[in-house]
Design a protein around this motif. Structure first.
Motif, short mmCIF file in Angstrom:
data_model
loop_
_atom_site.label_atom_id
_atom_site.label_comp_id
_atom_site.label_asym_id
_atom_site.label_seq_id
_atom_site.Cartn_x
_atom_site.Cartn_y
_atom_site.Cartn_z
N LEU A 140 0.98 -1.19 -0.15
CA LEU A 140 0.01 0.07 0.11
C LEU A 140 0.85 1.08 0.07
CD1 LEU A 140 -3.17 0.60 0.12
CD2 LEU A 140 -2.88 0.30 2.73
N ILE A 141 0.96 1.96 -1.24
CA ILE A 141 1.78 3.08 -1.20
C ILE A 141 1.17 4.44 -1.23
CG2 ILE A 141 3.91 2.04 -1.86
CD1 ILE A 141 3.20 2.72 -4.67
N GLY A 142 1.55 5.63 -1.35
CA GLY A 142 0.85 6.81 -1.40
C GLY A 142 1.58 7.70 -0.33
N LYS A 143 1.31 9.05 -0.89
CA LYS A 143 2.04 10.06 -0.08
C LYS A 143 1.31 10.23 1.42
CE LYS A 143 3.23 13.12 -3.82
NZ LYS A 143 2.37 12.89 -4.87
N ASN A 144 2.08 11.02 2.33
CA ASN A 144 1.46 11.02 3.53
C ASN A 144 -0.07 11.84 3.46
OD1 ASN A 144 3.67 10.03 5.20
ND2 ASN A 144 4.58 11.88 5.31
N GLY A 145 -0.98 11.05 4.09
CA GLY A 145 -2.00 11.65 4.30
C GLY A 145 -3.02 11.28 3.02
N SER A 146 -2.66 10.42 2.35
CA SER A 146 -3.30 9.58 1.20
C SER A 146 -4.40 8.67 1.63
CB SER A 146 -2.31 9.07 0.22
OG SER A 146 -1.60 8.23 0.64
N GLY A 147 -4.57 8.40 2.84
CA GLY A 147 -5.52 7.57 3.26
C GLY A 147 -5.22 6.13 3.49
N LYS A 148 -3.72 5.92 3.77
CA LYS A 148 -3.23 4.35 3.83
C LYS A 148 -3.82 3.85 5.49
CE LYS A 148 1.28 5.34 3.40
NZ LYS A 148 1.49 6.71 2.95
N THR A 149 -3.32 4.72 6.49
CA THR A 149 -3.72 4.52 7.55
C THR A 149 -5.09 4.24 7.76
OG1 THR A 149 -1.63 5.17 8.36
CG2 THR A 149 -3.21 4.77 10.02
N THR A 150 -6.00 5.15 7.16
CA THR A 150 -7.47 5.12 7.42
C THR A 150 -7.83 3.76 6.75
OG1 THR A 150 -7.58 7.60 7.03
CG2 THR A 150 -9.66 6.23 7.02
N LEU A 151 -7.53 3.34 5.65
CA LEU A 151 -8.01 2.19 5.05
C LEU A 151 -7.47 0.94 6.01
CD1 LEU A 151 -9.00 0.50 2.45
CD2 LEU A 151 -6.88 0.81 1.55
N LEU A 152 -6.27 0.63 6.46
CA LEU A 152 -5.89 -0.14 7.35
C LEU A 152 -6.89 -0.26 8.53
CD1 LEU A 152 -2.18 -0.09 7.16
CD2 LEU A 152 -3.57 -1.81 6.19
N LYS A 153 -7.02 0.83 9.11
CA LYS A 153 -7.76 1.03 10.15
C LYS A 153 -9.28 0.57 9.97
CE LYS A 153 -5.62 4.10 13.11
NZ LYS A 153 -5.69 5.54 14.00
N ILE A 154 -9.92 0.65 8.91
CA ILE A 154 -11.26 0.31 8.47
C ILE A 154 -11.13 -1.24 8.29
CG2 ILE A 154 -13.04 0.29 6.70
CD1 ILE A 154 -12.67 2.98 6.47
N LEU A 155 -10.06 -1.67 7.58
CA LEU A 155 -9.77 -3.20 7.52
C LEU A 155 -9.90 -3.92 8.96
CD1 LEU A 155 -7.34 -3.29 4.58
CD2 LEU A 155 -9.73 -3.96 4.53
N GLY A 156 -9.13 -2.97 9.79
CA GLY A 156 -8.88 -3.64 11.34
C GLY A 156 -10.20 -3.73 12.02
N GLY A 157 -11.04 -2.90 11.62
CA GLY A 157 -12.43 -2.63 12.39
C GLY A 157 -12.32 -1.78 13.36
N VAL A 158 -11.46 -0.93 13.36
CA VAL A 158 -11.25 0.31 14.37
C VAL A 158 -12.30 1.46 13.96
CG1 VAL A 158 -9.75 1.66 16.02
CG2 VAL A 158 -8.81 -0.34 14.91
N LEU A 159 -12.15 1.84 12.74
CA LEU A 159 -13.02 2.78 12.22
C LEU A 159 -14.16 2.18 11.46
CD1 LEU A 159 -10.31 5.24 10.92
CD2 LEU A 159 -11.71 5.52 12.89
N HIS A 160 -15.17 2.95 11.21
CA HIS A 160 -16.36 2.36 10.41
C HIS A 160 -16.72 3.14 9.02
CE1 HIS A 160 -17.37 -0.24 13.61
NE2 HIS A 160 -17.01 0.80 14.41
N PRO A 161 -16.68 2.63 8.04
CA PRO A 161 -16.98 3.48 7.00
C PRO A 161 -18.21 4.25 6.86
CG PRO A 161 -17.46 1.10 6.33
CD PRO A 161 -16.71 1.07 7.83
N THR A 162 -18.14 5.38 6.28
CA THR A 162 -19.08 6.37 6.47
C THR A 162 -20.14 5.71 5.34
OG1 THR A 162 -17.55 7.89 6.53
CG2 THR A 162 -19.88 8.58 5.79
N SER A 163 -19.77 5.32 4.32
CA SER A 163 -20.64 4.38 3.49
C SER A 163 -20.07 3.44 2.50
CB SER A 163 -21.22 5.33 2.34
OG SER A 163 -20.25 5.80 1.49
N GLY A 164 -20.52 2.45 1.85
CA GLY A 164 -19.92 1.56 1.00
C GLY A 164 -19.73 0.16 2.04
N SER A 165 -19.11 -0.80 1.46
CA SER A 165 -19.15 -1.78 2.14
C SER A 165 -17.62 -2.52 2.45
CB SER A 165 -19.99 -3.28 1.78
OG SER A 165 -19.52 -3.43 0.64
#
Lengths: 254, 242
Positions: B59-84
């Motif tokens: 998973l690559i991308g600049k800082n703030g590109s959403g990498k950690t947010t994506l990992l946190k959603i996959l880990g179940g710590v954050l919940h998606p606003t929409s989508g599945s």
């Protein structure tokens, strides 16, 4: 491991770590947790026995028991309050229900409380204060105390996480509760007309009945006990309900 | 090969209030004023992809590109606003190094604590303790307080423990920063072993060389959107040229 078992294990390990950190390797850590109530006892005893001349049999024990119960309640509600932000680094990174942070803090303070009670029991024995109360009744009352304290902790924790100045408000409320509860004085001094309201606080009743059964060989009647149980459970359930409602948004406020 | 992660039109919207109310007083005043203004910020926007078992995804991308947010959603710590976001299997979150490690506790005590966070019982860790300490190369220091450990040692300890959790999906956020030239290949070859066992590994990293070498596919994020998903070579070339 089953999910529930995992959470129980985690609560235990977190409590264990907290407990260790508090008393780590240093004798002074544990010593202070005894010195604090001891000095509180000395001060209050000096004021109430020598200056205000209260006339209550076994007054030092009366006072000490009140202080021990009070310290458990005050310390627990205060520390539980901060438990969620203290474990924010974990909660933000791993999918764990926030209630575990509160429960683990609660558990480690409960262990300290149990140690204090054991020391209290030993002191009673050494100084030859006759204990003839019903040990099951005492344990039952302690269980109610634990329930009430946990209920209030489940209330203060989300409030503090949401509103950081709730801590100051709680400090003020604790000051107030200290003097409202019959810790330094006997509840019989409360005017008859207020008595119904005064006794509607389960903590008040728990303190009174604990003393009655440990120090004064009195057993509260069944209806009074049932009423206390009812009040305690009500407070506990309100806490649980409140926490469950707040739980979802807690992580976002960290 | 089966689909273990299936993400469809996933969006995470952060509402950042212009004035964050963190006190009772401010909230009371705020209710009276009755104004709530937010800055909307899409950390992730309309992301769709799926991952098979037995893949290493970079998973690559600049800082703030959403990498950690994506990992946190996959880990179940954050919940998606929409989508599945459908996940099959046990996920081991490894989002930041040694979350829950405590500097005043010894290495061994920390392993019990951190193990509990990752869902391992005391008994299980006790059994695995020698293997964990050996992998992390810190056997001699097991009774030392963690505050005397170097960042590298701490990182290795955390990584070694994670390898014992036996998850189906591993989420890893920037771990190679801590490993030295011996440890990094060791941990990466372990990841390859995982892949061969049919596990899925998702690694967010800035070390493009390592990603190029070990990942099967690479996902490039830019401002919360998928910029590209493909073989390491083409994605990294694209990323470096942009």
């Amino acid at each position: 491991m089953h999910e529930m078992q995992k959470y129980i294990n985690l609560t235990y390990e977190l409590a264990r770590a907290d407990f260790k950190l508090k008393y780590y390797g240093s004798f002074t850590g544990l010593l202070w947790s005894f010195l604090k109530p001891f000095f509180m006892l000395l001060i209050l005893y000096g004021v109430f026995f020598h200056i205000l001349k209260v006339n209550i049999p076994y007054y030092p024990w009366f006072l000490l028991l009140g202080i021990i119960v009070w310290n458990f309640f005050a310390d627990t509600t205060k520390e539980s309050m901060q438990s969620i932000s203290a474990k924010a680094h974990i909660l933000r990174n791993v999918n764990i229900p926030p209630v575990i942070a509160v429960l683990s803090t609660f558990l480690h303070l409960l262990w300290t409380f149990v140690i204090t009670l054991v020391v209290f029991g030993i002191l009673l024995g050494i100084f030859g204060v006759p204990f003839s109360g019903n040990i099951f009744l005492v344990l039952f009352l302690l269980m109610l105390l634990v329930l009430v304290t946990l209920g209030i902790s489940l209330f203060t924790a989300p409030l503090f996480t949401r509103f950081r100045d709730f801590g100051h408000l709680w400090d003020i409320l604790l000051q107030m509760f200290f003097w409202i509860l019959p810790i330094t004085y006997s509840h019989t001094l409360v005017p008859q007309s207020y008595r119904v309201w005064y006794l509607a606080n389960p903590l008040t009743r728990i303190i009174i009945y604990l003393r009655d059964s440990i120090l004064y060989h009195n057993t509260p009647d069944v209806s009074a006990l049932l009423y206390t149980t009812f009040l305690s459970f009500t407070l506990f359930l309100i806490g649980v309900f409140f926490f469950m409602r707040q739980q979802k948004m807690l992580i976002e406020h960290l | 090969m089966k689909k273990v992660i299936d993400i469809h039109a996933l969006t995470k919207l952060y509402k950042i209030p212009h004035e964050k109310r963190t006190t009772l007083f401010e909230t009371a005043v705020g209710y009276m004023k009755r104004q709530l203004s937010y800055e909307s910020f899409y950390a992730l926007q309309d992301i769709s992809f799926s991952i098979q078992s037995g893949e290493i995804i970079g998973l690559i991308g600049k800082n703030g590109s959403g990498k950690t947010t994506l990992l946190k959603i996959l880990g179940g710590v954050l919940h998606p606003t929409s989508g599945s976001c459908a996940i099959q299997g046990v996920v081991a979150p490894f989002l930041s190094l040694g979350v829950g490690f405590h500097h005043e506790l010894t290495a061994e005590e920390n392993l019990y604590l951190y193990g509990a966070i990752l869902g391992l019982s005391r008994k299980e860790i006790k059994e695995k303790m020698p293997a964990i300490l050996a992998f992390a190369e810190v056997e001699r220091f097991k009774d030392m307080k963690l505050k005397h450990f170097s960042a590298g040692m701490t990182g290795r300890l955390a990584f070694a423990l994670m390898t014992q959790t036996n998850p189906d999906i591993l989420l890893i956020d920037e771990i190679f920063a801590v490993g030295d030239k011996d440890f990094t290949p060791k941990s990466l070859s372990l990841l390859q072993k995982y892949r061969d066992e049919g596990k899925t590994v998702i690694v967010a990293s800035h070390s493009l060389d390592l990603i190029a070498q070990y990942a099967d596919r690479v996902l490039l994020l830019e401002n919360g959107k998928i910029k590209m998903l493909g073989t390491p070579k083409e994605v990294i070339v694209h990323y470096q040229s942009s």
